[in-house]
Write a protein that holds these residues in place. Sequence first.
Motif, PDB file in Angstrom:
ATOM      1  N   GLU A  24      -4.054  -5.899   6.312  1.00 18.64           N
ATOM      2  CA  GLU A  24      -4.012  -6.741   5.180  1.00 18.64           C
ATOM      3  C   GLU A  24      -5.538  -6.918   4.544  1.00 18.64           C
ATOM      4  N   ALA A  25      -5.827  -6.950   3.571  1.00 16.22           N
ATOM      5  CA  ALA A  25      -7.222  -7.358   3.010  1.00 16.22           C
ATOM      6  C   ALA A  25      -6.910  -8.030   1.671  1.00 16.22           C
ATOM      7  N   GLY A  26      -7.039  -9.422   1.617  1.00 17.70           N
ATOM      8  CA  GLY A  26      -6.937 -10.159   0.611  1.00 17.70           C
ATOM      9  C   GLY A  26      -5.493  -9.951  -0.145  1.00 17.70           C
ATOM     10  N   VAL A  27      -5.249  -9.492  -1.227  1.00 18.30           N
ATOM     11  CA  VAL A  27      -3.857  -9.329  -1.744  1.00 18.30           C
ATOM     12  C   VAL A  27      -3.437  -7.906  -1.398  1.00 18.30           C
ATOM     13  N   ARG A  28      -4.346  -7.190  -0.828  1.00 19.92           N
ATOM     14  CA  ARG A  28      -3.784  -5.820  -0.710  1.00 19.92           C
ATOM     15  C   ARG A  28      -3.114  -5.638   0.969  1.00 19.92           C
ATOM     16  N   ARG A  29      -2.148  -4.820   0.927  1.00 17.86           N
ATOM     17  CA  ARG A  29      -1.444  -4.497   2.100  1.00 17.86           C
ATOM     18  C   ARG A  29      -1.165  -2.950   2.162  1.00 17.86           C
ATOM     19  N   LEU A  30      -1.081  -2.535   3.359  1.00 12.04           N
ATOM     20  CA  LEU A  30      -1.106  -1.119   3.907  1.00 12.04           C
ATOM     21  C   LEU A  30      -0.292  -1.120   5.134  1.00 12.04           C
ATOM     22  N   ALA A  31       0.978  -0.352   4.967  1.00 13.06           N
ATOM     23  CA  ALA A  31       1.917  -0.220   6.187  1.00 13.06           C
ATOM     24  C   ALA A  31       2.164   1.207   6.297  1.00 13.06           C
ATOM     25  N   LEU A  32       2.317   1.408   7.675  1.00 13.80           N
ATOM     26  CA  LEU A  32       3.012   2.879   8.018  1.00 13.80           C
ATOM     27  C   LEU A  32       4.152   2.641   8.784  1.00 13.80           C
ATOM     28  N   PHE A  33       5.249   3.335   8.410  1.00 14.95           N
ATOM     29  CA  PHE A  33       6.624   3.178   9.194  1.00 14.95           C
ATOM     30  C   PHE A  33       7.022   4.358   9.591  1.00 14.95           C
ATOM     31  N   GLY A  34       7.217   4.660  11.047  1.00 13.02           N
ATOM     32  CA  GLY A  34       7.905   5.742  11.590  1.00 13.02           C
ATOM     33  C   GLY A  34       7.366   6.144  12.854  1.00 13.02           C
ATOM     34  N   GLU A  35       6.680   7.634  13.174  1.00 14.10           N
ATOM     35  CA  GLU A  35       6.079   7.772  14.360  1.00 14.10           C
ATOM     36  C   GLU A  35       4.810   8.117  14.208  1.00 14.10           C
ATOM     37  N   THR A  36       3.846   7.114  14.570  1.00 19.30           N
ATOM     38  CA  THR A  36       2.489   6.982  14.753  1.00 19.30           C
ATOM     39  C   THR A  36       1.836   6.347  15.803  1.00 19.30           C
ATOM     40  N   SER A  37       0.693   6.952  16.306  1.00 15.95           N
ATOM     41  CA  SER A  37       0.204   6.186  17.348  1.00 15.95           C
ATOM     42  C   SER A  37      -0.862   5.069  17.003  1.00 15.95           C
ATOM     43  N   ILE A  38      -1.352   5.133  15.653  1.00 18.55           N
ATOM     44  CA  ILE A  38      -2.552   4.357  15.092  1.00 18.55           C
ATOM     45  C   ILE A  38      -1.916   2.994  15.277  1.00 18.55           C
ATOM     46  N   ASP A  39      -3.313   2.061  15.798  1.00 22.98           N
ATOM     47  CA  ASP A  39      -3.005   0.868  15.581  1.00 22.98           C
ATOM     48  C   ASP A  39      -3.419  -0.115  14.425  1.00 22.98           C
ATOM     49  N   ALA A  40      -3.160  -1.506  14.325  1.00 23.45           N
ATOM     50  CA  ALA A  40      -3.277  -2.110  13.419  1.00 23.45           C
ATOM     51  C   ALA A  40      -5.022  -2.063  12.983  1.00 23.45           C
ATOM     52  N   GLY A  41      -5.555  -2.357  13.894  1.00 25.48           N
ATOM     53  CA  GLY A  41      -6.956  -2.478  13.826  1.00 25.48           C
ATOM     54  C   GLY A  41      -7.620  -1.266  13.061  1.00 25.48           C
ATOM     55  N   ARG A  42      -7.224   0.211  13.595  1.00 23.47           N
ATOM     56  CA  ARG A  42      -7.961   1.432  12.937  1.00 23.47           C
ATOM     57  C   ARG A  42      -7.230   1.457  11.668  1.00 23.47           C
ATOM     58  N   LEU A  43      -6.042   0.820  11.224  1.00 28.49           N
ATOM     59  CA  LEU A  43      -5.397   0.856  10.004  1.00 28.49           C
ATOM     60  C   LEU A  43      -5.880   0.001   8.983  1.00 28.49           C
ATOM     61  N   ALA A  44      -6.554  -1.172   9.410  1.00 24.67           N
ATOM     62  CA  ALA A  44      -7.396  -2.153   8.681  1.00 24.67           C
ATOM     63  C   ALA A  44      -8.797  -1.609   8.412  1.00 24.67           C
ATOM     64  N   CYS A  45      -9.307  -0.700   9.301  1.00 24.81           N
ATOM     65  CA  CYS A  45     -10.606  -0.035   8.912  1.00 24.81           C
ATOM     66  C   CYS A  45     -10.498   0.927   7.815  1.00 24.81           C
ATOM     67  N   LEU A  46      -9.369   1.543   7.910  1.00 21.73           N
ATOM     68  CA  LEU A  46      -8.930   2.567   6.784  1.00 21.73           C
ATOM     69  C   LEU A  46      -8.811   1.673   5.427  1.00 21.73           C
ATOM     70  N   LEU A  47      -7.986   0.855   5.428  1.00 16.26           N
ATOM     71  CA  LEU A  47      -7.875  -0.025   4.252  1.00 16.26           C
ATOM     72  C   LEU A  47      -9.181  -0.354   3.585  1.00 16.26           C
TER      73      LEU A  47
END
Length: 599
Positions: A24-47
Amino acid sequence: MLTYASGRTWVIADCSHSRLIVAEAGVRRLALFGETSIDAGRLACLLARHDDVVGLMAAAHEISGSFHILYADGRSTHVQGSASGLRQVFYARCRDGSYAASDSVEPLARLGGATPRIEMAAWGMLHPGFDYGLTHGTYWHGVHRLPADRRLRMTADRAELTTWWRPPAPALSVADGAPGVRAALEEAVAVRRATAGGLSADLSGGMDSTSLCFLLAGQGARFPCFVERTVDPNHDDAHWAAIAAREIDRQLTVLGPEDVPGPYDGIWEPGRGLVEDVPYGLGEPYTLIRNRARKTAMAKIFAATGSDTHIGGFGGDELFTVAPSHFADLSAHAPLAAVLGIRDLARLRRWSMPSVLRALARRQTYQGWFEEQLRSVHLPRPDLLGPGLNWGPQVRVPPWSTPAGVDAVRAVATAADAGRTPQAGTRSVHTSVAGHRIGGQRLGPLRALMEHHGITLSLPYMDDAVLEAALSVSRAEALPGTGFKPVLKAAMRVGAPPDSRAGALSRSTKGEFSMSVHRGLARNRRPLLGLFEDSLLAEHGLVDIDRLRAGLRDTMRPEYETNALETTVAAEVWMRAVAQAPAPAPERPLTHRRLASPC
């Protein structure tokens, strides 16, 4: 459950068999649903690095694994599945006018009060099925299938589609492309190792499953392997699987015909009707239905070993077997090279050279092929098929189809939600992509069945990174008839010592299951006749029940008849399951509905 910044519900997900990772970043949300080994921290950096939709979704797509991508920016929600077709997206307009998306048809049918599209039952009985992309519709009015190469953008009252994926240029040599294929497969396997509680794997002895097991073992994973031994004494899967299991030092379980149910077991029983030990999905027919009871039993066997993730080799054939239509592509700019290149394959397939030359000379467009198939879909299937150099195989309705069934197929193919574009610019790449996506679509009910027993059916060959790496290799570098899956073989030799070329990965045969199918038909003839005793397909005028029952009583020798029977059984079972289900409920009982018009 995930929410928007406002607190309203955004995503509801069952995480029993898939990871749901969110940033999450403000009103923005990014989610992955399925088979992935990424963690929330790395996904937050991507966002944080991307503030535009296209760049963010493209970056998320580069993550290893197989998953849906969901993004909300405060104004709209964007949903993307996988280019391979495994991670499907469906969408529909709800009763209040808003839109919703799901990876399953059923909740959308409930939300929208949808009724079944009876004409789709005729469409589903085609074998081989019409090409992927010719319909974006589903078996329910108002519920739409998002094409695999499209992204969905939903606002409060609108749904828009944009293209996000195209096949990579097939420009690399085998030598240059093999390391990329190997790296993509290694990453795909690593994701499963990192996220599975317990692993098991198919080890059929074929190149596809054997390669995955070698990669798993090479990464240090401990897992039981399974192979099926058939009633055919010439079937050599178990022999090659034993060789592979010794080479990787892993436990192999051989499941014989007496250990698990056979084809058509456990579908319908006298006095009981449909066998519902596993609930039948209502979204669409289970087109692999003849092995339903066997896959149910096998899922329980896998789970008993402590596995929650079972690795399968589905998708390898479509990626690494180049279609003969490559020569038609080649003929457009190098006709002599095409003629010289196809000669060995023509001898192997027993195609006469005059018929090959005529096929090479045709400059038929995809649209022209589609129209030709539609005109001839009612004709009897020829005993001898000519050179398979077109955009797809000849499409025919089952031999027991009626004129109304033919009309229903044509209605679906010409409806507003029917597509008219190929999956790629050339026939051979189109065939690979379409085959992959058809497989992803057909495997949905099987994956749901196995999940019901605690097993995720995990398919590394259907990861987008693997698809793209395989498609990047030139078709001319992996010609049909010159070797068995040379790209996959080359990938498995990357970094391997020279003596590793022998052994299980040297196999060039492929198991064949027709003897098991005919044995299952013979054993289940009475139950199958009982299934069609009060046929809903016949009631709706889609099949000639006398001709169908006569075919069941006969030996049904041609392969296309046994395959058409499976899709017919699947359609009949789907109609019965929908008629018996309390929800999503048709406005009128299914048994009292006539042939519906396309939505």
